[in-house]
Design a protein around this motif. Structure first.
Motif, short mmCIF file in Angstrom:
data_model
loop_
_atom_site.label_atom_id
_atom_site.label_comp_id
_atom_site.label_asym_id
_atom_site.label_seq_id
_atom_site.Cartn_x
_atom_site.Cartn_y
_atom_site.Cartn_z
N TYR A 1 71.59 101.44 -50.85
CA TYR A 1 72.98 102.20 -50.44
C TYR A 1 73.13 101.73 -48.52
O TYR A 1 74.42 101.74 -48.19
N ARG A 2 71.87 102.10 -48.54
CA ARG A 2 72.40 101.66 -46.84
C ARG A 2 73.16 100.73 -46.18
O ARG A 2 74.01 100.78 -45.34
N GLY A 3 72.80 99.36 -47.15
CA GLY A 3 73.59 98.67 -46.61
C GLY A 3 74.78 98.17 -47.92
O GLY A 3 75.48 98.22 -46.42
N PHE A 4 75.30 99.32 -48.42
CA PHE A 4 76.86 99.31 -48.64
C PHE A 4 77.30 99.44 -47.56
O PHE A 4 78.23 99.45 -47.19
N PHE A 5 76.80 100.71 -46.64
CA PHE A 5 77.46 101.61 -46.20
C PHE A 5 77.20 100.82 -44.25
O PHE A 5 78.80 101.07 -43.92
N GLN A 6 76.76 99.73 -44.22
CA GLN A 6 76.65 99.08 -42.97
C GLN A 6 77.63 98.20 -43.30
O GLN A 6 78.44 97.77 -42.91
N LEU A 7 77.49 97.76 -44.30
CA LEU A 7 79.02 96.43 -44.73
C LEU A 7 80.43 97.08 -43.88
O LEU A 7 81.01 96.33 -43.97
N MET A 8 80.29 98.48 -44.60
CA MET A 8 81.94 98.71 -44.95
C MET A 8 82.05 99.32 -43.44
O MET A 8 83.34 99.22 -43.03
N TYR A 9 80.81 100.05 -42.86
CA TYR A 9 81.48 100.19 -41.54
C TYR A 9 81.67 99.18 -40.36
O TYR A 9 81.85 99.35 -39.55
N TYR A 10 81.37 98.40 -40.73
CA TYR A 10 81.53 96.72 -39.61
C TYR A 10 81.87 96.38 -40.19
O TYR A 10 82.86 95.29 -39.31
N THR A 11 83.38 95.84 -41.23
CA THR A 11 84.06 95.52 -41.85
C THR A 11 85.80 95.40 -40.66
O THR A 11 85.35 93.97 -40.52
N PRO A 12 86.11 96.29 -40.11
CA PRO A 12 87.18 96.51 -38.79
C PRO A 12 86.44 95.29 -37.48
O PRO A 12 87.03 94.37 -37.19
N ALA A 13 85.09 94.90 -37.12
CA ALA A 13 84.71 94.01 -37.08
C ALA A 13 85.02 92.71 -36.74
O ALA A 13 85.05 91.57 -35.91
#
Lengths: 307, 279
Positions: A111-123
């Motif tokens: 789950y943590r990996g998924f959230f990280q992936l999403m939060y980082y997308t705009p960068a």
């Protein structure tokens, strides 16, 4: 054998130097020469169009600190840069620390990996795309006014996101915040993951509440990470150029968001005042040098931390 | 790391989870909105801000491509690939040299590399502008490529060198006794063994070169050489009323990086944290 390996090492050392030559040439031509050239140019009255270049001593430095530089003084740029930096990095650090702490509470790494992936997308997007997206959203008829009207229980009010000088500054901060929040979350997670579980287990056994554990254990142990991440965020914000430039290109006024880098660009390249703009570059360099020095000191001390 | 301090499936645990989900929605929504809006026409975007398009205007994409995005795309590919080859080659050679130069000289070269990290592109852009002009490079791809390589080198060398240092010396010594040249040792032992870190460097370089805006807009005059970020800005200013087409152009420009990101997110994130926290 001893003799032979000695000569091999000598040979290796000699040829080793050859391997570093391309890199040293790049550094000499595209890093060291420019900064030395900027220093020299800052002491002349060099201009692009008139092609003059005479030694004038510290005149440029006195000029940029005391005169208004055609309506866009350096003092305003320093103000704009500082407001942007403080207004961006403090909310960013607090928010990313909270988000990272929440993420660490998740049961599964997946789950943590998924959230990280999403939060980082705009960068991953270029700053041009990021700024353009938000310019459309901040448009008088765009998404942001609709949301604001909904939240504020008003109707049809234009909040002037890209016009009003205060709103304009808030808009640049929001764009930056959106783009880089994921990056700082990831940095905090790296710091949090380094705190051994045994400490938390001990705290739980001792009957410490989670709230208490966070304030008394996590936060103090995270101090070096927080200091490091703060400095990095500040360095990032001090260098900002694209977001402000894009908004100005899109029609917003320059003065409220005239950060140092943008003033260098307009003074040096648009107006051809190379001497003055070089002096500003040197000022920016010195500011960043101070921050980088603090960063290096913090890195060194954070490596000594033992849990 | 398996987390041991698991929160019980409590009310607060559910709240945290909900908060994180809402945050995903807030962060991703603007991107989602751009993709949806890129299929709308002008009326569709402003009259129905939230909804799906009434008619899917796929031709926005072909129009964006024909109106200049194709040229910017090709320019970006050229600049990115040449920068990439330059960075990987120069940085791995330099890291190898530093490792071979044990002792003082190696330290000096490494210190020079670290020193270059103090110089940010923003500080150097004006003198680079003057330099490239006097070299006559201001209207070529190299006015982007050379500065890109120079500013990617320090971080890349830091990453590759730290990996090279860990390579066992036994293989190398065996090769030396067999009469292998230093070049063979470099290209047959060091580089193949360092694939993980080199792939991280590749991703970081592609990301940088594809998105870089400041150098690309300041150092390049000719419109024929514009890369995607600068091109998009010009494109946007030129097509103020055709937002659908502009957004289609933005989506096209992001596709390569988003694809790389989704498939190689581990390397992506490793590069970021390695380059910063240990920096």
């Amino acid at each position: 054998m001893g003799q032979k390996s000695y000569s091999i090492e000598r040979k290796q050392a000699k040829w080793g130097l050859i391997f570093t030559i391309p890199c040293l040439i790049f550094f000499a031509v595209f890093s060291f020469y420019p900064i030395i050239n900027a220093l020299i140019t800052s002491l002349t009255n060099r201009r692009a169009i008139a092609r003059t270049s005479e030694f004038v001593g510290l005149e440029n430095y006195i000029y940029i600190f005391t005169k208004d530089n055609g309506g866009f003084p350096l003092s305003n740029s320093i103000r704009a840069t500082l407001i942007f930096t403080i207004g961006t990095f403090i909310p960013m650090i607090i928010a990313s620390l909270i988000i990272a702490t929440f993420l660490m509470q998740l049961r599964k790494d997946k789950y943590r990996g998924f959230f990280q992936l999403m939060y980082y997308t705009p960068a991953v997007l270029s700053s041009v795309v990021a700024a353009s997206i938000w310019m459309i959203i901040f448009d008088p008829r765009g998404l942001m006014n609709q949301i604001s009207n909904f939240v504020m229980h008003t109707s049809g009010v234009d909040y002037n996101w890209l016009v009003d000088s205060t709103m304009l500054q808030i808009s640049t901060m929001m764009i930056y915040f959106w783009k880089y929040i994921g990056y700082f979350v990831i940095l905090f997670i790296t710091g949090l993951a380094a705190i051994p579980n045994t400490i938390y287990e001990a705290a739980t056994v001792d009957g410490s509440s989670r709230w208490h554990t966070f304030w008394k254990i996590t936060l103090p142990l995270l101090k070096p990470t927080t200091a490091m991440v703060s400095i990095m965020a500040m360095l990032q914000c001090l260098k900002t150029f694209s977001t402000q430039y894009m908004l100005h290109q899109g029609g917003s006024s320059r003065f409220p968001i005239d950060v140092i880098t943008m003033n260098i660009y307009f003074t040096g390249i648009r107006n051809g005042r190379l001497g003055r703009a070089s002096a500003m570059s040197i000022v920016l360099f010195l500011i960043m040098l101070v921050f980088t020095y603090i960063q290096l000191r913090l890195t060194r001390s954070s490596e000594d931390v033992e849990y | 790391m398996k987390s041991k301090r698991i929160i019980p499936r409590s009310f607060s645990g559910i709240l945290v989870f909900l908060f994180l989900i809402i945050l995903v929605f807030l962060i991703i929504y603007p991107l989602f909105w751009i993709i949806i809006s890129s299929f709308k026409d002008y009326q569709g975007i402003y009259q129905d801000v939230w909804g799906l398009p009434d008619e899917w205007h796929f031709e926005n994409y072909t129009r964006a491509w024909d109106r200049g995005i194709s040229q910017y795309f090709v320019n970006s590919i050229i600049v990115t690939i040449v920068t990439l080859v330059g960075v990987v080659f120069v940085a791995s050679a330099a890291s190898f040299g530093i490792v071979q130069l044990r002792g003082k000289l190696g330290n000096i070269v490494f210190l020079i590399t670290m020193g270059c990290m103090l110089l940010s592109p923003q500080v150097c852009v004006l003198p680079l502008f003057m330099l490239l002009r006097s070299l006559g490079l201001n209207d070529t791809y190299f006015s982007m490529i050379f500065p890109y390589i120079a500013f990617r080198l320090p971080i890349s060398i830091m990453l590759i060198r730290s990996f090279f240092v860990g390579i066992s010396k036994e293989l190398e010594e065996a090769a030396v006794i067999d009469g292998a040249s230093l070049w063979t040792i470099f290209s047959r032992i060091y580089v193949p063994l360092s694939k993980p870190i080199i792939s991280t460097v590749i991703i970081m370089t592609v990301y940088y070169a594809w998105n870089e805006f400041m150098f690309a807009t300041i150092l390049v005059d000719s419109s024929a050489l514009r890369t995607i970020p600068v091109g998009l800005m010009v494109f946007r200013d030129g097509l103020m009323t055709e937002w659908g087409v502009v957004m289609a152009g933005m989506v096209i420009s992001c596709i390569p990086l988003i694809v790389i990101y989704l498939f190689m997110s581990k390397s992506f994130i490793r590069g970021l944290t390695a380059g910063s926290v240990k920096g």
